[in-house]
Design an enzyme around this catalytic site. Structure first.
Site, PDB file in Angstrom:
ATOM      1  CG  PHE A  11      -1.507   1.186   1.700  1.00  0.00           C
ATOM      2  CD1 PHE A  11      -2.113   2.093   0.833  1.00  0.00           C
ATOM      3  CD2 PHE A  11      -1.449   1.497   3.056  1.00  0.00           C
ATOM      4  CE1 PHE A  11      -2.628   3.292   1.311  1.00  0.00           C
ATOM      5  CE2 PHE A  11      -1.963   2.680   3.533  1.00  0.00           C
ATOM      6  CZ  PHE A  11      -2.547   3.591   2.664  1.00  0.00           C
ATOM      7  CG  ASP A  31       6.195  -6.734  -2.021  1.00  0.00           C
ATOM      8  OD1 ASP A  31       5.619  -7.778  -1.694  1.00  0.00           O
ATOM      9  OD2 ASP A  31       5.853  -5.609  -1.593  1.00  0.00           O
ATOM     10  N   GLY A  36       1.266  -7.558  -0.651  1.00  0.00           N
ATOM     11  CA  GLY A  36       1.282  -6.616  -1.773  1.00  0.00           C
ATOM     12  C   GLY A  36       0.806  -7.281  -3.060  1.00  0.00           C
ATOM     13  CB  SER A 118       4.854   1.538  13.806  1.00  0.00           C
ATOM     14  OG  SER A 118       3.552   1.578  14.339  1.00  0.00           O
ATOM     15  CE1 TYR A 142       3.871  -3.719  12.377  1.00  0.00           C
ATOM     16  CE2 TYR A 142       2.979  -2.098  13.918  1.00  0.00           C
ATOM     17  CZ  TYR A 142       3.481  -2.417  12.671  1.00  0.00           C
ATOM     18  OH  TYR A 142       3.594  -1.428  11.716  1.00  0.00           O
ATOM     19  CE  LYS A 146       7.518  -2.286  11.211  1.00  0.00           C
ATOM     20  NZ  LYS A 146       7.901  -1.805   9.887  1.00  0.00           N
ATOM     21  CG  ASN A 171      -3.538   4.266  12.885  1.00  0.00           C
ATOM     22  OD1 ASN A 171      -2.763   4.483  13.833  1.00  0.00           O
ATOM     23  ND2 ASN A 171      -4.321   3.224  12.846  1.00  0.00           N
ATOM     24  CB  VAL A 186     -10.056   0.477  11.328  1.00  0.00           C
ATOM     25  CG1 VAL A 186      -9.427   1.864  11.427  1.00  0.00           C
ATOM     26  CG2 VAL A 186     -11.510   0.529  11.717  1.00  0.00           C
ATOM     27  NE  ARG A 269      -7.333  -4.931  16.662  1.00  0.00           N
ATOM     28  CZ  ARG A 269      -6.959  -4.350  15.540  1.00  0.00           C
ATOM     29  NH1 ARG A 269      -7.486  -4.724  14.397  1.00  0.00           N
ATOM     30  NH2 ARG A 269      -6.043  -3.411  15.530  1.00  0.00           N
TER      31      ARG A 269
HETATM   32  P1  NAD Z   1       1.367  -3.530   3.190  1.00  0.00           P
HETATM   33  O1  NAD Z   1       1.076  -4.879   3.794  1.00  0.00           O
HETATM   34  O2  NAD Z   1       0.499  -3.059   2.100  1.00  0.00           O
HETATM   35  O3  NAD Z   1       2.867  -3.468   2.701  1.00  0.00           O
HETATM   36  C1  NAD Z   1       3.878  -4.333   3.155  1.00  0.00           C
HETATM   37  C2  NAD Z   1       4.557  -4.919   1.927  1.00  0.00           C
HETATM   38  O4  NAD Z   1       5.660  -5.732   2.359  1.00  0.00           O
HETATM   39  C3  NAD Z   1       3.625  -5.820   1.110  1.00  0.00           C
HETATM   40  O5  NAD Z   1       3.736  -5.512  -0.265  1.00  0.00           O
HETATM   41  C4  NAD Z   1       4.151  -7.226   1.380  1.00  0.00           C
HETATM   42  O6  NAD Z   1       3.912  -8.123   0.310  1.00  0.00           O
HETATM   43  C5  NAD Z   1       5.619  -6.947   1.623  1.00  0.00           C
HETATM   44  N1  NAD Z   1       6.277  -7.951   2.444  1.00  0.00           N
HETATM   45  C6  NAD Z   1       5.832  -8.529   3.583  1.00  0.00           C
HETATM   46  N2  NAD Z   1       6.724  -9.407   4.039  1.00  0.00           N
HETATM   47  C7  NAD Z   1       7.771  -9.386   3.171  1.00  0.00           C
HETATM   48  C8  NAD Z   1       9.004 -10.063   3.094  1.00  0.00           C
HETATM   49  N3  NAD Z   1       9.342 -10.994   4.004  1.00  0.00           N
HETATM   50  N4  NAD Z   1       9.840  -9.774   2.077  1.00  0.00           N
HETATM   51  C9  NAD Z   1       9.505  -8.866   1.124  1.00  0.00           C
HETATM   52  N5  NAD Z   1       8.337  -8.205   1.143  1.00  0.00           N
HETATM   53  C10 NAD Z   1       7.494  -8.449   2.154  1.00  0.00           C
HETATM   54  O7  NAD Z   1       1.372  -2.510   4.407  1.00  0.00           O
HETATM   55  P2  NAD Z   1       1.638  -0.946   4.472  1.00  0.00           P
HETATM   56  O8  NAD Z   1       0.538  -0.390   5.269  1.00  0.00           O
HETATM   57  O9  NAD Z   1       1.936  -0.398   3.132  1.00  0.00           O
HETATM   58  O10 NAD Z   1       2.953  -0.887   5.381  1.00  0.00           O
HETATM   59  C11 NAD Z   1       4.227  -0.537   4.878  1.00  0.00           C
HETATM   60  C12 NAD Z   1       5.173  -0.320   6.048  1.00  0.00           C
HETATM   61  O11 NAD Z   1       4.727   0.761   6.853  1.00  0.00           O
HETATM   62  C13 NAD Z   1       5.326  -1.508   6.990  1.00  0.00           C
HETATM   63  O12 NAD Z   1       6.667  -1.571   7.395  1.00  0.00           O
HETATM   64  C14 NAD Z   1       4.460  -1.132   8.178  1.00  0.00           C
HETATM   65  O13 NAD Z   1       4.905  -1.755   9.372  1.00  0.00           O
HETATM   66  C15 NAD Z   1       4.669   0.357   8.208  1.00  0.00           C
HETATM   67  N6  NAD Z   1       3.577   1.103   8.859  1.00  0.00           N
HETATM   68  C16 NAD Z   1       2.342   1.132   8.274  1.00  0.00           C
HETATM   69  C17 NAD Z   1       1.345   1.881   8.890  1.00  0.00           C
HETATM   70  C18 NAD Z   1      -0.035   1.967   8.329  1.00  0.00           C
HETATM   71  O14 NAD Z   1      -0.879   2.576   8.985  1.00  0.00           O
HETATM   72  N7  NAD Z   1      -0.342   1.421   7.170  1.00  0.00           N
HETATM   73  C19 NAD Z   1       1.634   2.606  10.068  1.00  0.00           C
HETATM   74  C20 NAD Z   1       2.885   2.488  10.645  1.00  0.00           C
HETATM   75  C21 NAD Z   1       3.872   1.756  10.014  1.00  0.00           C
HETATM   76  C1  UD1 Z   2      -2.117   0.455  12.320  1.00  0.00           C
HETATM   77  C2  UD1 Z   2      -1.337  -0.337  11.274  1.00  0.00           C
HETATM   78  C3  UD1 Z   2       0.041  -0.665  11.801  1.00  0.00           C
HETATM   79  C4  UD1 Z   2       0.695   0.630  12.223  1.00  0.00           C
HETATM   80  C5  UD1 Z   2      -0.165   1.333  13.296  1.00  0.00           C
HETATM   81  C6  UD1 Z   2       0.431   2.636  13.779  1.00  0.00           C
HETATM   82  C7  UD1 Z   2      -2.424  -1.833   9.680  1.00  0.00           C
HETATM   83  C8  UD1 Z   2      -3.110  -3.122   9.436  1.00  0.00           C
HETATM   84  N1  UD1 Z   2      -2.030  -1.581  10.941  1.00  0.00           N
HETATM   85  O1  UD1 Z   2      -2.340  -0.349  13.485  1.00  0.00           O
HETATM   86  O2  UD1 Z   2       0.819  -1.299  10.790  1.00  0.00           O
HETATM   87  O3  UD1 Z   2       2.000   0.441  12.649  1.00  0.00           O
HETATM   88  O4  UD1 Z   2      -1.423   1.616  12.694  1.00  0.00           O
HETATM   89  O5  UD1 Z   2       0.274   3.656  12.949  1.00  0.00           O
HETATM   90  O6  UD1 Z   2      -2.222  -1.054   8.765  1.00  0.00           O
HETATM   91  N2  UD1 Z   2     -10.719  -1.549  14.528  1.00  0.00           N
HETATM   92  C9  UD1 Z   2     -12.089  -1.677  14.543  1.00  0.00           C
HETATM   93  N3  UD1 Z   2     -12.668  -2.439  13.566  1.00  0.00           N
HETATM   94  C10 UD1 Z   2     -11.953  -3.096  12.599  1.00  0.00           C
HETATM   95  C11 UD1 Z   2     -10.550  -2.948  12.607  1.00  0.00           C
HETATM   96  C12 UD1 Z   2      -9.961  -2.177  13.593  1.00  0.00           C
HETATM   97  O7  UD1 Z   2     -12.767  -1.124  15.396  1.00  0.00           O
HETATM   98  O8  UD1 Z   2     -12.564  -3.764  11.748  1.00  0.00           O
HETATM   99  C13 UD1 Z   2     -10.092  -0.695  15.564  1.00  0.00           C
HETATM  100  C14 UD1 Z   2      -8.934  -1.378  16.255  1.00  0.00           C
HETATM  101  O9  UD1 Z   2      -9.354  -2.153  17.338  1.00  0.00           O
HETATM  102  C15 UD1 Z   2      -8.088  -0.173  16.650  1.00  0.00           C
HETATM  103  C16 UD1 Z   2      -8.355   0.855  15.539  1.00  0.00           C
HETATM  104  O10 UD1 Z   2      -9.567   0.449  14.912  1.00  0.00           O
HETATM  105  O11 UD1 Z   2      -8.508   0.350  17.877  1.00  0.00           O
HETATM  106  C17 UD1 Z   2      -7.252   0.875  14.488  1.00  0.00           C
HETATM  107  O12 UD1 Z   2      -6.976  -0.465  14.083  1.00  0.00           O
HETATM  108  P1  UD1 Z   2      -6.101  -0.819  12.787  1.00  0.00           P
HETATM  109  O13 UD1 Z   2      -6.624  -0.111  11.607  1.00  0.00           O
HETATM  110  O14 UD1 Z   2      -5.954  -2.299  12.722  1.00  0.00           O
HETATM  111  O15 UD1 Z   2      -4.724  -0.089  13.107  1.00  0.00           O
HETATM  112  P2  UD1 Z   2      -3.681  -0.186  14.320  1.00  0.00           P
HETATM  113  O16 UD1 Z   2      -3.822  -1.428  15.098  1.00  0.00           O
HETATM  114  O17 UD1 Z   2      -3.745   1.123  15.012  1.00  0.00           O
END
Ligand code: NAD
Ligand code: UD1
Length: 319
Positions: A11, A31, A36, A118, A142, A146, A171, A186, A269
Site C-alpha cells: 500500500f 517484495d 502486496g 510505527s 508488532y 518496529k 495510521n 480499519v 483487541r
Molecule cells: P502492506 O502490507 O500493504 O505493505 C507491506 C509490503 O511488504 C507488502 O507488499 C508485502 O507483500 C511486503 N512484504 C511482507 N513481508 C515481506 C518479506 N518478508 N519480504 C519482502 N516483502 C514483504 O502494508 P503498508 O501499510 O503499506 O505498510 C508498509 C510499512 O509501513 C510496513 O513496514 C508497516 O509496518 C509500516 N507502517 C504502516 C502503517 C499503516 O498505517 N499502514 C503505520 C505504521 C507503520
Molecule cells: C495500524 C497499522 C500498523 C501501524 C499502526 C500505527 C495496519 C493493518 N495496521 O495499526 O501497521 O503500525 O497503525 O500507525 O495497517 N478496529 C475496529 N474495527 C476493525 C478494525 C480495527 O474497530 O474492523 C479498531 C482497532 O481495534 C483499533 C483501531 O480500529 O482500535 C485501528 O486499528 P487498525 O486499523 O488495525 O490499526 P492499528 O492497530 O492502530
C-alpha cells in the site's frame, strides 16, 4: 537517483514508487507479494525493476540492493493482532528482515536507509500528542519489532556510519490499502463495508482514537527523509496532529456516502493501544514536512477510489 523500495508492491510502498518514478528516479522493488500486489505497479511496470523475494533472504536483499543509493525499507508484516497471534513470524520478517536490509546497505555503502517505523512504538504512554522525546513503551509484539528496527538503524549509524532515518507513521490510509484481510486497517474495512453495505465491526466502544493520515502525506515524508540534510539517526513522527475515533469515522463515512450503517460492537483487541496522536513539530522543523491532505478530504478520495475500483472490477467480470 537509484532507489530500492522493499515492500514496494504494498500500500504505502506502491504509492511511494509511483511518486519516485514520476520524479524520474530509477527504482527497484523487492517484495514477496505476501500482502502486496504486482497489480499496484502495473502502470509503471516497464519503468521499474521488480524482484519477487523476501527480505528474510540476505542474498536476495544483496542482489536487489546492487547500486542502490537510497533504500526505503517498508517490507513488513503490519498487523498488531496478527503479531499477538504469531509473534515469531512477525519478528522473523520485521526484525531479521530489517537486519538483513541494514547489513546489505552497509556492505553496499548506500547513501541512506529510511525505515518504516510505527507510532505503535509509543504504546500506552499516557501523554498526547506523542512526541519523539517520549520513552517508547510498545505493548504488542508488532510494536516491539518496529522499535527494534529503529534501534538497529541507529546502531548501524554509530558502528558503521550508515545514514538512517526512522519514520513513525501514524495510521496511514488511502488508495490501495487492502480491505480484504481480517488484519486489514480499519478505514479500508469500513470503506468496504459502506460499499458492500455490510455491517462494520468496531472493537471496543469505538471511542479509541487514531491520527488517521492520508497516504500522500506519508509518501511526501518518505521522499523528504531521503533528501533532508543532517538527520541521520533521527526518528520522526509522520501524522497530521489530529485524532479521530472509529465512531467518528463511521459518521464521516455516512456523510460522504449518504448511507447509515449500524455497527456491531465486539470486545477490544489484545495489543491495541487506546489513543494515538502525533506531534509533528520535529518533522516540520527537520524535514520540512507539512501534511498536504487532511482526514476528511483523504477519506473522501479513498472511498471514491474503492468505489471506482469496484466498478472497474464489475465491468471486467461482465465482459
Ligand atoms: P502492506 O502490507 O500493504 O505493505 C507491506 C509490503 O511488504 C507488502 O507488499 C508485502 O507483500 C511486503 N512484504 C511482507 N513481508 C515481506 C518479506 N518478508 N519480504 C519482502 N516483502 C514483504 O502494508 P503498508 O501499510 O503499506 O505498510 C508498509 C510499512 O509501513 C510496513 O513496514 C508497516 O509496518 C509500516 N507502517 C504502516 C502503517 C499503516 O498505517 N499502514 C503505520 C505504521 C507503520
Ligand atoms: C495500524 C497499522 C500498523 C501501524 C499502526 C500505527 C495496519 C493493518 N495496521 O495499526 O501497521 O503500525 O497503525 O500507525 O495497517 N478496529 C475496529 N474495527 C476493525 C478494525 C480495527 O474497530 O474492523 C479498531 C482497532 O481495534 C483499533 C483501531 O480500529 O482500535 C485501528 O486499528 P487498525 O486499523 O488495525 O490499526 P492499528 O492497530 O492502530
Amino acid at each position: 537517483m537509484r532507489y530500492l523500495v522493499t515492500g514496494g508492491a504494498g500500500f504505502i510502498g506502491s504509492n511511494t514508487v509511483d511518486e519516485l518514478v514520476s520524479r524520474g528516479h530509477s527504482v527497484v522493488v523487492l517484495d514477496d507479494l505476501s500482502s502486496g500486489k504486482e497489480d499496484h505497479l502495473a502502470e509503471i511496470r516497464n519503468k521499474i525493476t521488480f524482484i519477487k523475494g523476501s527480505v528474510t533472504d540476505i542474498e536476495v536483499v544483496r542482489k536487489a540492493m546492487h547500486e542502490a543509493e537510497y533504500v526505503l525499507h517498508l517490507a513488513a508484516r503490519t498487523s498488531v493482532p496478527r503479531s499477538v497471534k504469531d509473534p515469531i513470524e512477525t519478528n522473523r520478517i520485521n526484525v531479521d528482515g530489517t537486519l538483513n536490509v541494514l547489513v546489505a546497505a552497509k556492505e553496499m555503502k548506500v547513501k541512506r536507509v529510511v525505515l518504516a517505523a510505527s507510532s505503535s512504538a509509543y504504546g500506552e504512554t499516557p501523554t498526547l500528542p506523542k512526541a519523539e522525546t517520549m520513552q517508547p513503551q510498545p505493548i504488542s509484539p508488532y510494536g516491539v519489532t518496529k522499535y527494534v528496527g529503529e534501534l538497529y538503524g541507529q546502531a548501524f549509524g554509530r558502528c558503521y556510519g550508515l545514514e538512517n532515518v526512522a519514520l513513525r507513521y501514524f495510521n496511514i490510509f488511502g488508495p490501495r490499502q487492502d480491505p480484504s484481510s481480517p488484519y486489514s486497517g480499519v478505514l479500508a474495512k469500513f470503506c468496504a463495508a459502506f460499499l458492500e453495505e455490510t455491517q462494520p465491526v468496531v472493537f471496543g466502544d469505538g471511542e479509541q482514537t487514531r491520527d488517521f493520515t492520508f497516504v500522500d502525506n506519508a509518501v511526501l515524508a518518505n521522499l523528504l527523509a531521503c533528501e533532508a540534510p543532517n538527520v541521520s539517526g533521527r526518528v520522526f513522527n509522520v501524522g497530521t496532529g489530529g485524532r479521530v475515533s472509529p465512531n467518528q469515522v463511521l459518521l464521516t463515512l455516512a456523510r460522504i456516502t449518504g448511507k447509515t450503517l449500524e455497527a456491531k460492537y465486539d470486545p477490544p483487541r489484545e495489543g491495541d493501544i487506546r489513543d494515538s496522536q502525533a506531534d509533528i513539530s520535529r518533522a516540520r522543523e527537520f524535514l520540512g514536512y507539512r501534511p498536504q491532505v487532511g482526514f476528511e478530504e483523504g477519506l473522501t478520495l479513498t472511498f471514491e477510489w474503492y468505489r471506482s475500483t469496484q466498478a472497474k472490477t464489475q465491468a471486467k467480470s461482465e465482459t
